[in-house]
Write a protein that holds these residues in place. Structure first.
Motif: not given
Length: 183
Positions: A168-175
């Motif tokens: 998820a982080i690698a796909k830009g899904k983080y805050s």
């Protein structure tokens, strides 16, 4: 100047960083930028690969933890061309986080003491022993210089459980409250 922090999935985080020489361009400004970026991101350490530079440089500032650990009161410095020559002492588990892995925290086992050889920002060579939280911070940042993330040091079962969060982080899904990028 605040730099952008590269997050999980960025190839620079997996490279072995290269030594630099005293004539590295604008080294003083780079170190100042790294301290500023670390502070604005609420970090206690930042390695050059985390801002996209594959060089053997990291900065640390343990002073925010000094109320709980007085030995960190003056632990603010830059480490250039660092080499850990010995890891020793008892192994201690502590919950770590990382600016390049926003929102992720895991228990990591590390030795309680390290001997490290490095140059300071004036390129004066030092060899010192650190222990406790200072040793942990150094080992965490030093790992970045060798392309290692703290998630590489968790148990195989935990790695499996973390896989979806890392993807998820690698796909830009983080805050994150600081400027980040993948790339």
């Amino acid at each position: 100047m605040i730099r952008t922090v590269y997050v999980y999935g960025s190839p620079v985080l997996r490279k072995v960083a290269q030594n630099i020489t005293p004539d590295y361009p604008q080294l003083d400004a780079l170190i100042a930028d790294m301290f500023e970026t670390m502070e604005q991101s609420d970090g206690i350490g930042l390695a050059a690969p985390q801002i996209g530079l594959s060089i053997r440089l990291f900065v640390v500032d343990g002073t925010p933890l000094a109320d709980d650990d007085p030995t960190l009161k003056d632990f603010r410095k830059a480490f250039i061309n660092a080499q850990i020559t010995e890891r020793f002492g008892e192994k201690v588990i502590y919950n770590e986080g990382c600016l390049s892995l926003p929102g992720l925290h895991e228990d990591v086992e590390r030795e309680s003491k390290v001997r490290i050889r490095y140059h300071d920002e004036k390129f004066v060579e030092h060899e010192e022993v650190y222990e406790g939280m200072a040793a942990r911070i150094i080992q965490h940042e030093y790992d970045h210089l060798d392309g290692i993330l703290f998630t590489d040091r968790v148990s195989p079962i935990r790695k499996q459980l973390l896989r979806s969060k890392l993807n998820a982080i690698a796909k830009g899904k983080y805050s994150a409250s600081y400027k980040c990028r993948i790339g």
